[in-house]
Design a protein around this motif. Structure first.
Motif, PDB file in Angstrom:
ATOM      1  N   UNK A  96      12.742 -12.587  -5.939  1.00  0.00           N
ATOM      2  CA  UNK A  96      12.443 -11.487  -5.034  1.00  0.00           C
ATOM      3  C   UNK A  96      12.551 -10.164  -5.778  1.00  0.00           C
ATOM      4  N   UNK A  97      11.708  -9.223  -5.399  1.00  0.00           N
ATOM      5  CA  UNK A  97      11.751  -7.890  -5.967  1.00  0.00           C
ATOM      6  C   UNK A  97      11.614  -6.885  -4.835  1.00  0.00           C
ATOM      7  N   UNK A  99       7.309 -15.218 -11.222  1.00  0.00           N
ATOM      8  CA  UNK A  99       8.482 -14.661 -11.888  1.00  0.00           C
ATOM      9  C   UNK A  99       8.662 -15.310 -13.255  1.00  0.00           C
ATOM     10  N   UNK A 100       9.773 -15.022 -13.938  1.00  0.00           N
ATOM     11  CA  UNK A 100       9.994 -15.530 -15.294  1.00  0.00           C
ATOM     12  C   UNK A 100      10.100 -17.038 -15.330  1.00  0.00           C
ATOM     13  N   UNK A 101      10.499 -17.672 -14.223  1.00  0.00           N
ATOM     14  CA  UNK A 101      10.617 -19.132 -14.172  1.00  0.00           C
ATOM     15  C   UNK A 101       9.343 -19.803 -13.682  1.00  0.00           C
TER      16      UNK A 101
END
Length: 755
Positions: free
Chosen positions: A546-547, A595-597
């Motif tokens: 989440x951002x 996201x990064x994952x």
């Protein structure tokens, strides 16, 4: 032997000679009654005739008195209030009589008729307040100044105590599924985590109140329904659809739900127990002591379930445990009333994939306390209602259950302190209400808010709260109501200023108009506006895919509505069309970014403008009154809501809430009396949701429509009730939200005892 005949326009009393002395006294009493009647009713003329027959010995054999009231014109007399005058009964002889009947409507469009409490009812012929106990009226909060249901220019759905007790549900969350304008999205059974919205909005866009006190959670709307009261203790639920800023405050962007409890009128004791599928067990007890002007009631309940889902490792991940306790008291005299309540709710539940589809063993613990003190004092025509309250929420979220070494637990503590004063008074031009409220919302957290200058200890752990935020909301309200014989006009505005947004004072006006075409018909129209401040989660939650955006602007809404309503003893119906225009709508969305994952990245954003248009219609039938020759069919009801959203600008965007609205919702119910005290209630709901979700492989799926049938079989005795309930009788597989399947068929049985 004595006989009596009662008819229109005459009353005859025949007495045998053997009872002459006894009945002569009765006749004299009747003469007195009739003279009282004649004195108070100069429009009538009474003729007395004495007829005598003699037997062979010349003695009186019969004595007949005939009363023949002759009226100048035919009139209809309507009972509007209870009266203990001696002439009350006989004053209706020779007239057509219409008697008010206490009625109970269905959940789709319930009215407050049938709930009898003391109210201040404005005179239907003027704006002067009449002081009476009405048989079919109760004040509801569709306006800031309390008005009876028949005077409301907006439609307020009221779920009565009888309806709540008869519904096949175990929580308030489940009950609201049967209100056609309400969208209930569950991420677990028994209210484990429930998002409740109205008319296409999100759970953040409504105000939840307990006895008129705002208990919304500033951290997140997901936990708003952690109520301290058991469902068996609720007196009624009021649902106001559409912006309610000038009634309940600015957080009620799309409506409000007010849960009303009331201590029992007499000293009493009650208890209930239920058990059923998936290890479900609940027990509750309530005790009340009433003495003179004082009333004190305490209750407690416990509920648990093993859940209906397991994680990939085979462990429970939808289990549920909750404990509630609630105390309420009242001191009531003629000019002054004091009410207070305090409660707590603690809940532990497996969160499955509630917040992230990648992890199926999430867990959450919440603990909430509530306390409020309310008063009302009446000085002539002026009513003053001050209140103070404090709500505290503790939340612990575990991304990996019982494994803080894998990922640190998130801790949050929210405190809400508020004080308000409301007043209304009646004068020549109507009823005017004014109000003011100051509400402070404070959070300390491990990840929400700005960094704290001095971290604070987290009780029971070796960790500290490192972040926090404090904001204060100040609002003023002014409203005026004009109530004529057929017309109700209610207009007002709310002025708002919030310290967090550093915004100037803003005004949000509204106007409601209702016109009674006839005794049973009403048309109405309204325009209302409101705003909502973003929650702390929407502003700062930037973990786990989440951002958040801490610069989110407040949401704003303008809403228009018009409708028609029909209400009489056996049938209640209404139809409405509404249009909602959102500005700066807040939601969590994904535009394809990962996201990064490699998981979808959800961002909190201001959407811009979104428009809703919808229609809503409902009808309730009291079948015993419609078909009095039968006793099998008791009540039936149908309701339907359709909405359409302007979403051309949002192609390619996946929304968690705003774009996933109910396009179609249909609800029908039927109540039957099977045999003696054995009743069967059936409720069917059919709904289709727009929007879709991403599965663990990031493949998009649209929501599918589904139909659910619930049933309740009950035997009611004076001191006890036994029941058997079945939810999702047809064993349907369905989704309310994302990748979280809902329970299949669920059965339980229970017993309630009242002493």
């Amino acid at each position: 032997m004595a006989e009596s005949i009662l008819g229109l326009g005459n009353f005859s009393l025949y007495s045998a000679a053997s009872n002459e002395g006894f009945l002569l006294g009765k006749c004299i009493k009747l003469l007195i009654v009739w003279f009282n009647f004649a004195r108070r009713n100069p429009a009538s003329r009474i003729v007395f005739e004495r007829m005598k027959t003699l037997d062979g010995a010349g003695r009186n054999n019969n004595f007949i008195i005939m009363y023949k009231p002759i009226f100048r014109k035919k009139s209809v007399l309507k009972f509007k209030r209870f009266s203990n005058h001696g002439y009350s009964l006989f004053a209706v002889l020779g007239k057509e009589v219409v008697i008010g009947v206490l009625s109970v409507a269905t959940l789709q469009h319930a009215s407050a008729k049938g709930i009898s409490i003391e109210v201040d009812k404005a005179d239907t012929d003027s704006t002067v307040t009449a002081k009476a106990v009405m048989m079919d009226e109760v004040n509801v909060t569709g306006t800031r100044a309390p008005l009876a249901v028949s005077q409301q220019a907006r439609m307020v759905t009221v779920l009565s105590r009888d309806e709540i007790q008869a519904a096949p549900v175990q929580s308030v969350n489940d009950l609201l599924k049967y209100a056609v304008g309400v969208d209930v999205r569950q991420k677990g059974a028994l209210g484990a985590l429930t998002d409740v919205s109205i008319r296409g909005g999100s759970s953040e866009q409504i105000t939840l109140l307990l006895n008129g006190i705002n208990i919304c959670d500033a951290q997140t709307g997901h936990n708003a329904f952690d109520l301290p009261v058991d469902i068996s203790e609720i007196e009624r639920i009021e649902i106001l659809e559409g912006p309610a800023a000038r009634v309940y405050g600015t957080s009620s962007l799309l409506g409000a739900i007010n849960i009303v409890t009331r201590p029992a009128s007499k000293t009493s004791l009650s208890a209930r127990i239920e058990s059923g599928s998936y290890g479900y067990l609940t027990g509750a007890a309530r005790a009340n002591i009433a003495s003179g002007a004082w009333n004190n009631q305490v209750s407690a309940s416990y509920m648990r379930s093993d859940g209906y889902l397991r994680s990939k490792t085979g462990t429970l991940n939808a289990d549920y445990r909750t404990t509630k306790a609630f105390y309420q008291g009242q001191f009531q005299t003629v000019p002054f009333t004091l009410n207070w309540h305090a409660g707590l709710s603690t809940k532990d539940y497996g969160s499955n994939t509630f917040y992230s589809v990648k992890f199926d063993d999430q867990f959450e613990h919440t603990f909430k306390t509530f306390a409020a003190l309310q008063a009302e004092v009446r000085i002539g025509q002026l009513h003053i209602r001050p209140a103070v309250y404090w709500n505290r929420s503790l939340d612990r979220f575990e991304l990996f259950r019982n494994a803080p070494s894998k990922y640190p637990f998130n801790y949050h503590r929210t405190d809400v302190l508020g004080a308000n004063i409301n007043a209304y008074f009646d004068w020549t031009l109507g009823r005017t209400a004014i109000g003011a409220e100051i509400r402070n919302e404070n959070i300390i957290s491990t990840n929400l808010g700005e960094p704290l200058g001095t971290p604070k200890n987290i009780g029971g752990t070796d960790r500290k709260y490192t972040n926090g935020l404090d904001r204060t909301n100040l609002q003023f309200a002014l409203e005026h109501n004009i109530i004529l014989s057929r017309l109700t006009l209610s207009a007002g505005l709310t002025a708002v200023k919030n310290s967090q947004a550093d915004m100037p004072l803003r005004l949000y006006p509204g106007i409601d108009i209702g016109y009674r075409i006839a005794e049973v018909w009403k048309i109405y129209a309204s325009y209302n506006s409101s705003l909502r401040m973003p929650s702390f989660t929407e502003l700062y939650y930037s973990v786990g895919g989440h951002k958040a955006d801490k610069h989110l602007r407040p949401e704003e809404l303008s809403a228009y509505e018009a409708g028609i309503a029909f209400a009489e003893q056996a049938i209640n119906a209404r139809a409405a069309i509404f249009y909602n225009r959102h500005r700066n709508l807040i939601d969590w969305t994904n535009d394809g970014t990962l996201d990064a994952q490699g998981a979808p990245l959800w961002k909190s954003v201001n959407f811009g403008n979104i428009n809703h248009i919808g229609i809503e219609a409902s009808a309730d039938f009291n079948l015993r009154q419609l078909i009095p020759s039968q006793r099998f069919f008791k009540k039936a009801g149908v309701a339907y809501c359709f909405m359409n959203q302007n979403k051309e600008k949002h192609i390619g965007i996946v929304s968690k809430y705003a774009l996933e609205y109910l396009k179609h919702k249909f609800v029908a119910n039927l109540n039957l009396n099977i045999w003696r005290s054995l009743d069967l209630g059936l409720v069917y709901r059919l709904q289709h949701r727009m929007g879709g979700y991403l599965d663990p492989s990031n493949i998009h799926h649209n929501y599918a429509g589904y139909g659910i049938l619930d049933a309740r079989l009950s035997w009611t005795a004076p001191r006890w009730t036994a029941h058997f309930e079945a939810n999702n009788v047809l064993n349907r597989r369905y989704l309310d939200y994302g990748n979280v399947p809902q329970p299949r068929a669920w059965f339980l049985a229970g017993l309630s005892v009242n002493l």
